[in-house]
Design a protein around this motif. Structure first.
Motif, short mmCIF file in Angstrom:
data_model
loop_
_atom_site.label_atom_id
_atom_site.label_comp_id
_atom_site.label_asym_id
_atom_site.label_seq_id
_atom_site.Cartn_x
_atom_site.Cartn_y
_atom_site.Cartn_z
N GLU A 36 0.73 -1.12 0.01
CA GLU A 36 0.04 0.04 0.00
C GLU A 36 0.91 1.24 0.17
OE1 GLU A 36 -3.14 0.39 2.98
OE2 GLU A 36 -4.19 -1.22 1.97
N LYS A 37 2.03 1.27 0.93
CA LYS A 37 2.64 2.55 1.13
C LYS A 37 4.24 2.10 0.96
CE LYS A 37 -0.63 5.71 1.47
NZ LYS A 37 -0.78 7.05 0.56
N SER A 38 4.95 2.83 0.66
CA SER A 38 6.34 2.66 0.60
C SER A 38 6.97 3.35 1.88
CB SER A 38 7.08 3.08 -0.59
OG SER A 38 7.08 4.65 -0.44
N VAL A 39 7.96 2.90 2.27
CA VAL A 39 8.65 3.27 3.54
C VAL A 39 9.06 4.66 3.78
CG1 VAL A 39 11.12 2.74 3.01
CG2 VAL A 39 10.08 2.64 5.34
N LYS A 40 8.94 5.40 4.73
CA LYS A 40 9.35 6.78 4.93
C LYS A 40 10.19 6.86 6.19
CE LYS A 40 6.54 8.14 1.98
NZ LYS A 40 6.84 8.88 0.40
N LEU A 41 10.83 8.17 6.22
CA LEU A 41 11.85 8.26 7.11
C LEU A 41 11.35 9.30 8.19
CD1 LEU A 41 14.98 8.36 4.94
CD2 LEU A 41 14.24 6.49 6.34
N TYR A 42 11.38 9.25 9.31
CA TYR A 42 10.94 9.84 10.37
C TYR A 42 12.10 10.41 11.32
CZ TYR A 42 8.63 11.34 15.08
OH TYR A 42 8.18 11.92 16.23
N CYS A 43 11.76 11.92 11.29
CA CYS A 43 12.69 12.54 12.25
C CYS A 43 12.27 13.10 13.49
CB CYS A 43 13.21 14.03 11.38
SG CYS A 43 14.22 15.12 12.46
N ALA A 44 12.82 12.75 14.52
CA ALA A 44 12.24 12.93 15.82
C ALA A 44 12.24 14.25 16.38
CB ALA A 44 12.93 12.02 16.90
N ARG A 45 13.08 15.28 15.70
CA ARG A 45 13.13 16.67 16.14
C ARG A 45 12.20 17.46 15.56
NH1 ARG A 45 17.98 19.27 18.01
NH2 ARG A 45 19.88 18.02 18.20
N CYS A 46 11.99 17.29 14.16
CA CYS A 46 10.83 18.21 13.63
C CYS A 46 9.46 17.34 13.47
CB CYS A 46 11.28 18.64 12.20
SG CYS A 46 11.67 17.26 11.06
N GLU A 47 9.55 16.12 13.67
CA GLU A 47 8.47 15.17 13.63
C GLU A 47 7.88 15.08 12.28
OE1 GLU A 47 6.00 16.31 17.01
OE2 GLU A 47 7.47 16.01 18.50
N ASP A 48 8.60 15.16 11.34
CA ASP A 48 8.22 15.16 10.04
C ASP A 48 8.64 13.82 9.35
OD1 ASP A 48 6.59 16.06 7.74
OD2 ASP A 48 7.74 17.95 7.73
N LEU A 49 8.06 13.79 8.08
CA LEU A 49 8.51 12.44 7.23
C LEU A 49 9.30 12.67 6.06
CD1 LEU A 49 5.32 10.24 7.40
CD2 LEU A 49 7.44 10.00 8.84
N TYR A 50 10.13 12.05 5.50
CA TYR A 50 10.68 12.12 4.32
C TYR A 50 10.79 10.77 3.73
CZ TYR A 50 12.20 16.35 7.03
OH TYR A 50 12.24 17.44 7.68
N SER A 51 11.10 11.08 2.19
CA SER A 51 11.27 10.07 1.42
C SER A 51 12.71 9.69 1.13
CB SER A 51 10.74 10.32 -0.11
OG SER A 51 9.24 10.63 0.08
#
Length: 271
Positions: free
Chosen positions: A141-156
């Motif tokens: 369904e969805k590919s893996v994302k990368l989580y930043c614990a500082r800004c609490e945002d997701l990146y590809s």
């Protein structure tokens, strides 16, 4: 699209199978995010409960992973490729369960400390190491994302090979459970850069600033694409889904309270 990408990655010669399947899988390009699942965990059938309904040719795929397949010659060529795809799927789903155990978290912690998953591109996050996370526990369904614990945002992921990894192979609970088990690793929130840094650090900060600006521009561009004539960016922001950290389906309490407060402030400023 994600299913096709996974199938395209399942290539390898017969000589590759001369070594242990898990070792071969982990050493293959694009699989650097995975850690080794201990054999004892895989052989305990209780840990695999329910996976037989999600994986075609489950028994043969499990035998392939554990190197118990009797003879490779008995497998037809058309089944061999399909079996490898199913073995990858099975290992990925087992991996998602393994990395939320105490031993699995310890192994992923080693990779996190080495920044094997990359670093946050935002300048104020100061090269914070990222963690892989899935947006759903359902495969394909969805590919893996990368989580930043500082800004609490997701990146590809930067690499297309990593970008085609299924998010279900890491699950929706892993990064937040890691920080609950190792609370001393929770980073402080983004702050101003260190203005006392020397020239060499300044050059490095310039590089991060460029990368952060590029990431911000890409984000603004993606928002702009979803805004048509007569639709304000504020309205688009209200429709945008926020990433909500969860553990086994339940929102993380402190973060959930913070997000409710942030959304209330946003709603008041928009209206």
């Amino acid at each position: 699209m994600l299913r096709r990408a996974v199938e395209e990655l399942s290539t390898g010669s017969d000589s590759d199978y001369s070594k242990c399947w898990i070792s071969w899988f982990l050493s293959s390009k694009g699989n650097e995010y995975f850690c080794e699942v201990e054999e004892d965990y895989i052989l305990d059938r209780f840990n695999l409960t329910g996976l037989n309904t999600e994986v075609t040719n489950y028994s043969q795929a499990l035998d392939l992973i554990t190197d118990n397949l009797e003879s490779d010659d008995d497998i037809q060529d058309e089944l061999r490729g399909s079996l490898d795809v199913q073995a990858r799927l099975l290992y990925g789903l087992i991996h998602a369960r393994w990395i939320v155990t105490a031993r699995g978290l310890a192994k992923m912690l080693e990779k996190y400390k080495k920044a094997d998953f990359g670093r946050c591109p935002r300048v104020l996050c100061q090269s914070q190491p990222l963690l892989p996370v899935g947006l759903t526990d359902i495969p394909y369904e969805k590919s893996v994302k990368l989580y930043c614990a500082r800004c609490e945002d997701l990146y590809s992921p930067k690499s297309s090979r990593h970008g085609s990894i299924d998010g279900a192979y890491f699950g929706t609970s892993f990064p937040h459970l890691l920080f609950l088990v190792y609370p001393h690793l929770i980073p402080p929130k983004s702050g101003p850069p260190d203005m006392t840094a020397g020239p060499s650090v300044s050059r490095e900060s310039d590089g991060r600033r460029v990368a952060g600006r590029r990431a911000r521009d890409e984000l603004e561009g993606s928002v702009a694409e979803g805004v048509g004539e007569g639709v304000s960016t504020a309205a688009a922001a209200l429709k945008a889904d926020r990433y909500r950290p969860k553990i086994f389906g339940f929102q993380v309490n402190e973060i959930a309270k913070l997000q409710r407060w942030q959304e209330a402030i946003r709603d008041r400023s928009v209206h």
